[in-house]
Design an enzyme around this catalytic site. Structure first.
Site, short mmCIF file in Angstrom:
data_model
loop_
_atom_site.label_atom_id
_atom_site.label_comp_id
_atom_site.label_asym_id
_atom_site.label_seq_id
_atom_site.Cartn_x
_atom_site.Cartn_y
_atom_site.Cartn_z
N CYS A 118 0.80 -1.22 0.00
CA CYS A 118 0.00 0.00 0.00
C CYS A 118 0.84 1.28 0.00
O CYS A 118 0.28 2.38 -0.03
CB CYS A 118 -0.95 -0.01 1.19
SG CYS A 118 -2.03 -1.45 1.21
N HIS A 151 -2.72 8.17 5.63
CA HIS A 151 -2.92 6.86 5.02
C HIS A 151 -4.22 6.25 5.53
O HIS A 151 -4.84 5.45 4.82
CB HIS A 151 -1.75 5.93 5.37
CG HIS A 151 -1.91 4.55 4.81
ND1 HIS A 151 -1.85 4.29 3.46
CD2 HIS A 151 -2.13 3.35 5.42
CE1 HIS A 151 -2.02 2.99 3.25
NE2 HIS A 151 -2.20 2.40 4.43
N GLU A 207 -1.63 5.81 13.41
CA GLU A 207 -1.19 6.97 12.63
C GLU A 207 -1.56 8.28 13.31
O GLU A 207 -0.76 9.22 13.34
CB GLU A 207 -1.80 6.93 11.22
CG GLU A 207 -1.29 8.06 10.34
CD GLU A 207 -1.81 8.02 8.91
OE1 GLU A 207 -1.33 8.81 8.08
OE2 GLU A 207 -2.72 7.19 8.63
N LYS A 265 -9.70 8.43 1.97
CA LYS A 265 -10.20 7.08 1.73
C LYS A 265 -11.67 6.91 2.11
O LYS A 265 -12.30 5.95 1.70
CB LYS A 265 -9.33 6.05 2.48
CG LYS A 265 -7.95 5.85 1.87
CD LYS A 265 -7.20 4.73 2.58
CE LYS A 265 -5.83 4.48 1.97
NZ LYS A 265 -4.87 5.55 2.26
N HIS A 305 -9.92 2.19 -0.31
CA HIS A 305 -8.47 1.99 -0.27
C HIS A 305 -8.01 1.34 -1.57
O HIS A 305 -8.31 0.18 -1.83
CB HIS A 305 -8.12 1.11 0.93
CG HIS A 305 -6.67 0.89 1.15
ND1 HIS A 305 -5.69 1.55 0.44
CD2 HIS A 305 -6.00 0.07 2.02
CE1 HIS A 305 -4.50 1.16 0.85
NE2 HIS A 305 -4.67 0.26 1.80
N PHE A 356 1.82 -3.27 4.10
CA PHE A 356 2.15 -4.55 4.71
C PHE A 356 3.66 -4.77 4.63
O PHE A 356 4.32 -4.36 3.68
CB PHE A 356 1.43 -5.69 3.98
CG PHE A 356 -0.03 -5.84 4.35
CD1 PHE A 356 -0.64 -5.02 5.27
CD2 PHE A 356 -0.81 -6.82 3.74
CE1 PHE A 356 -1.97 -5.16 5.60
CE2 PHE A 356 -2.16 -6.97 4.05
CZ PHE A 356 -2.74 -6.13 4.98
#
Length: 425
Positions: A169, A310, A321, A343, A348, A412
């Site tokens: 991502c 994000h 975050e 998002k 996403h 990831f």
């Protein structure tokens, strides 16, 4: 140290909000959401039935797949088709389609992809069961992540750096950051960069659902499913599309009279070194990449007016975050810092997320409009310290001399990136 300034001169996207930059931007600022229900029979047994799909149709804000020839669809995956469409927009916007050999040699491509089309792999496996001759000779070119960049260079004759990033991502942001450094260090004068993704299919939805990563509580209210920072968030909503930026060395852009949207001030990278899918609970990796981006930019925390997060609408990720941002901008900077995650509107887009969100962050720096977090109705009390924009857009705080923003992406494997964009002055 960097020696050349890098600016953004072109923008293009194919997104769930639409396939025209200004149309999608208008919908985003209004707080609209583009998530829809997956009601096809093959999704019946999967607990997640929502996604954010690129609108199909023949109007100018939708994607007309029938306009792509059957011969092209033999060797181009959908993600590559999206990338080519977004690239054409961005190059047209930048007014950069070089004809000379020298200009083509100084123009490069850096386009990434998070994952290949799993459905293509699955169907080709079935073809093999029917015999070797049933396997398409174009199967391998369709699933190679670097072929999006390859097809762009082939179409336009660009002979500069040809680079592909595939970092889950964080792909899109890594691609833009790497491209900016190619220009800074003299490998190119112009870079076409960004990412693309078209992974919404039963296998990928099922696989992410088995990881308990996807939203399952809003199947009957799909437009509300992606809700970053909201107390009821229960997982991300998978999206698809492509975001492409044209980056250019400043004097090169000025010499040809190009429109300049924003400047890329700096780029920071880090690794969590913690877990294959879960972020560090102390936010250490996020803090490290944000601080490195600011250091590379020569920017202090109090100069940053906006963070495009994000935040994917997952319970752990959003909280981590938010905590990292609160620690990074402690004190007075936190009081005037606006924060949002787009998002909520787009879902996403996996590898392409950082790319289309960079388009939005650049537009925020350019226009002074800060986009909201769609579907944020009840802010999670655990992240109350942040001033998170919701419902509709707000204007950039006028106290800032220059509009400076940070865009975050995390993937990831604990891979992290931040880019510092700024208003051109």
């Amino acid at each position: 140290m960097k020696s050349r300034r890098v600016v953004v001169t072109g923008l293009g996207l194919v997104s769930p909000l639409g396939t025209k930059v200004q149309y999608a931007w208008k919908r985003l600022l209004a707080g609209e959401s583009a998530t829809t229900k997956l009601d096809a029979p093959e999704y019946a047994s999967i607990p997640c039935k929502v996604a954010a799909l690129v609108p199909r149709g023949t109007d100018e804000t939708s994607f007309d797949i029938d306009a792509v020839s059957k011969s092209d669809r033999k060797y181009l995956s959908l993600s590559m088709i999206y990338a080519l469409h977004a690239t054409e927009q961005a190059l047209t916007d930048a007014k950069w389609k070089p004809g000379s050999k020298a200009e083509k040699e100084r123009t490069g491509v850096c386009l990434g992809m998070g994952m290949v089309d799993l459905q293509d792999v699955l169907s080709t496996g079935s073809d093999l069961n029917r015999g070797y001759s049933k396997v398409s000779p174009f199967f391998i070119p369709r699933i190679l992540p670097n072929l999006a960049a390859g097809h762009v260079s082939l179409k336009y004759g660009f002979q500069g750096p040809n680079h592909c990033v595939s970092t889950a991502c964080t792909t899109g942001l890594h691609a833009i950051g790497d491209a900016s450094r190619f220009i800074q260090y003299g490998d190119a004068d112009v870079m076409v960069c960004g990412a693309t993704e078209a992974a919404v299919n039963p296998l990928s939805i099922a696989a992410f659902a088995r990881m308990r990563a996807l939203s399952t509580g809003f199947n009957e209210d799909p437009q509300s499913a992606s809700r970053p920072f909201d107390v009821r968030r229960d997982g991300f909503v998978m999206g698809e599309g492509s975001g492409v930026l044209v980056l250019e060395e400043l004097s090169h852009a000025e010499k040809r009279g190009a429109k300049i949207y924003a400047e890329v001030l700096g780029y920071g990278l880090s690794a969590d070194a913690y877990h294959i899918t879960t972020p560090r609970e102390d936010g250490g990796g996020a803090i490290l990449c944000m601080s490195r981006a600011m250091e590379h930019s020569g920017v202090q925390p109090e100069e940053v007016g906006y963070v495009n997060c994000h935040a994917t609408s997952t319970p752990i990720g959003d909280k981590v975050e938010a905590g990292a941002i609160a620690m990074m901008f402690v004190g007075d900077p936190l009081e005037t810092l606006s924060v949002s995650s787009t998002k909520g509107a787009t879902g996403h887009l996996l590898g392409a997320a950082g790319a289309i969100e960079s388009v939005f962050t650049v537009l925020a720096c350019h226009t002074g409009d800060i986009p909201p977090t769609a579907n944020l109705k009840y802010l999670d009390p655990a992240i109350h310290k942040l001033s998170i924009v919701s419902k509709s857009s707000v204007r950039w705080d006028p106290k800032f001399r220059r509009r400076v923003a940070i865009k975050n992406s995390f993937g990831f494997g604990g891979t992290n990136a931040s880019i510092c964009f700024a208003q051109m002055t």
